[in-house]
Scaffold this active site. Structure first.
Site, mmCIF file in Angstrom:
data_model
loop_
_atom_site.group_PDB
_atom_site.id
_atom_site.type_symbol
_atom_site.label_atom_id
_atom_site.label_comp_id
_atom_site.label_asym_id
_atom_site.label_seq_id
_atom_site.Cartn_x
_atom_site.Cartn_y
_atom_site.Cartn_z
ATOM 1 N N ASN A 55 7.933 -5.873 -0.920
ATOM 2 C CA ASN A 55 7.898 -4.690 -0.067
ATOM 3 C C ASN A 55 6.437 -4.541 0.325
ATOM 4 O O ASN A 55 5.628 -4.018 -0.447
ATOM 5 C CB ASN A 55 8.406 -3.438 -0.779
ATOM 6 N N PRO A 75 0.793 -1.224 0.000
ATOM 7 C CA PRO A 75 0.000 0.000 0.000
ATOM 8 C C PRO A 75 0.828 1.278 0.000
ATOM 9 O O PRO A 75 1.853 1.372 0.672
ATOM 10 C CB PRO A 75 -0.824 -0.098 1.292
ATOM 11 N N ASN A 76 0.326 2.228 -0.776
ATOM 12 C CA ASN A 76 0.861 3.592 -0.890
ATOM 13 C C ASN A 76 2.174 3.695 -1.669
ATOM 14 O O ASN A 76 2.647 4.799 -1.924
ATOM 15 C CB ASN A 76 1.021 4.245 0.503
ATOM 16 N N HIS A 106 12.736 -3.053 2.039
ATOM 17 C CA HIS A 106 12.175 -1.748 2.412
ATOM 18 C C HIS A 106 13.105 -0.667 1.904
ATOM 19 O O HIS A 106 14.333 -0.787 2.040
ATOM 20 C CB HIS A 106 12.023 -1.620 3.927
ATOM 21 N N ARG A 114 5.759 12.333 -2.780
ATOM 22 C CA ARG A 114 5.884 12.939 -1.451
ATOM 23 C C ARG A 114 6.988 12.228 -0.672
ATOM 24 O O ARG A 114 7.424 11.146 -1.029
ATOM 25 C CB ARG A 114 4.556 12.797 -0.690
ATOM 26 N N ARG A 159 13.266 4.298 12.407
ATOM 27 C CA ARG A 159 12.020 5.076 12.342
ATOM 28 C C ARG A 159 11.146 4.820 13.577
ATOM 29 O O ARG A 159 11.644 4.344 14.589
ATOM 30 C CB ARG A 159 11.304 4.748 11.013
ATOM 31 N N TYR A 163 11.798 8.209 1.149
ATOM 32 C CA TYR A 163 11.667 7.119 0.169
ATOM 33 C C TYR A 163 12.416 7.373 -1.149
ATOM 34 O O TYR A 163 12.385 6.525 -2.034
ATOM 35 C CB TYR A 163 10.186 6.875 -0.132
ATOM 36 N N GLU A 188 12.526 -9.843 1.596
ATOM 37 C CA GLU A 188 11.742 -8.681 2.039
ATOM 38 C C GLU A 188 12.590 -7.432 1.816
ATOM 39 O O GLU A 188 13.764 -7.410 2.198
ATOM 40 C CB GLU A 188 11.414 -8.858 3.530
ATOM 41 N N ALA A 247 3.070 -0.839 4.711
ATOM 42 C CA ALA A 247 2.618 -0.867 6.110
ATOM 43 C C ALA A 247 2.083 -2.239 6.525
ATOM 44 O O ALA A 247 2.048 -2.555 7.723
ATOM 45 C CB ALA A 247 1.551 0.205 6.321
HETATM 46 O O1 CA2 Z 1 10.534 1.716 3.627
HETATM 47 C C1 CA2 Z 1 9.688 1.045 3.030
HETATM 48 O O2 CA2 Z 1 9.844 0.588 1.904
HETATM 49 C C2 CA2 Z 1 8.322 0.811 3.698
HETATM 50 O O3 CA2 Z 1 7.912 -0.503 3.399
HETATM 51 C C3 CA2 Z 1 7.391 1.828 3.086
HETATM 52 C C4 CA2 Z 1 5.994 1.844 3.723
HETATM 53 C C5 CA2 Z 1 6.095 1.920 5.251
HETATM 54 O O4 CA2 Z 1 4.813 1.779 5.815
HETATM 55 C C6 CA2 Z 1 7.014 0.843 5.822
HETATM 56 O O5 CA2 Z 1 7.109 1.039 7.216
HETATM 57 C C7 CA2 Z 1 8.391 0.940 5.209
HETATM 58 C C8 CA2 Z 1 5.182 3.040 3.257
HETATM 59 C C9 CA2 Z 1 5.135 3.268 1.800
HETATM 60 C C10 CA2 Z 1 4.482 4.575 1.551
HETATM 61 O O6 CA2 Z 1 5.142 5.199 0.489
HETATM 62 C C11 CA2 Z 1 4.900 6.504 0.273
HETATM 63 C C12 CA2 Z 1 5.661 7.103 -0.696
HETATM 64 C C13 CA2 Z 1 5.503 8.435 -0.966
HETATM 65 C C14 CA2 Z 1 4.562 9.175 -0.291
HETATM 66 C C15 CA2 Z 1 3.804 8.581 0.678
HETATM 67 C C16 CA2 Z 1 3.954 7.239 0.963
#
Ligand code: CA2
Length: 179
Positions: free
Chosen positions: A104, A40-41, A130, A48, A137, A53, A128, A107
């Site tokens: 990946n 997700p996301n 990230h 953003r 974090r 990221y 896995e 969340a």
């Molecule tokens: O660091 C990672 O790859 C995560 O899997 C990314 C997830 C986060 O919930 C994990 O804790 C770590 C979130 C991805 C959201 O990505 C976004 C990218 C740009 C703007 C907003 C969210």
């Protein structure tokens, strides 16, 4: 010594057949793609939070994975979903259709026993990944439900982490590893 060299291959016909079996299996596995599943996301990448990221979009990431896989004689099936059930279904699909699996889970990493169970039932080698270092974090990101079911975890290296995962899988696939 010379005698040993001559005798070796003849007396180890069984071992040679076993080696051929492993090579055949590895070649068959390499004909299948590596599934790269994003949770997700991650479709928002690049839009953003570049400080967390990076600046690459999900499409950039796809191109990066395709390039890396091609260089290693592999292909990728790159997907993203915001839905836990869809990700579970894709992991189940990977059981027979994939040579390896990169996840990946976004969340869902920190919440999903369903993804853990699907990965535990998946016999192909998996990694896995990230983008961010989840351990530097918020505390709720420090625990991953899915780590227990994968060969290894790569986090904190941004987009390059996906390439490292492809390299690790190429190695596991070539070695005929099943999980
Ligand atoms: O660091 C990672 O790859 C995560 O899997 C990314 C997830 C986060 O919930 C994990 O804790 C770590 C979130 C991805 C959201 O990505 C976004 C990218 C740009 C703007 C907003 C969210």
């Amino acid at each position: 010594m010379a005698e040993k060299l001559i005798k070796g291959p003849v007396s180890s016909a069984g071992a040679t057949r076993a080696a051929h079996r492993i090579i055949r299996r590895s070649l068959a596995a390499m004909a299948k793609p590596i599934y790269v599943l994003n949770g997700p996301n991650l479709n928002l990448l690049g839009a953003r939070e570049p400080e967390v990221y990076g600046r690459e979009t999900l499409e950039d990431l796809r191109a990066r994975c395709e390039r890396k896989a091609a260089a290693l004689g592999l292909t990728v099936e790159f997907r993203q979903s915001n839905h836990e059930g869809e990700l579970v279904a894709w992991i189940q699909e990977a059981r027979t259709k994939a040579a390896g699996l990169i996840v990946n889970a976004g969340a869902f990493t920190h919440t999903s026993i369903a993804m853990l169970d699907a990965l535990l039932a998946c016999p192909v080698p998996s990694v896995e990944v990230h983008l961010s270092n989840i351990f530097t974090r918020e505390p709720f990101r420090h625990h991953s439900y899915i780590s227990k079911a994968v060969r290894g975890v790569i986090c904190g290296f941004g987009a390059i982490g996906y390439e490292l995962a492809i390299e690790a899988l190429a190695d596991a696939i070539a070695a005929g590893k099943s999980k």
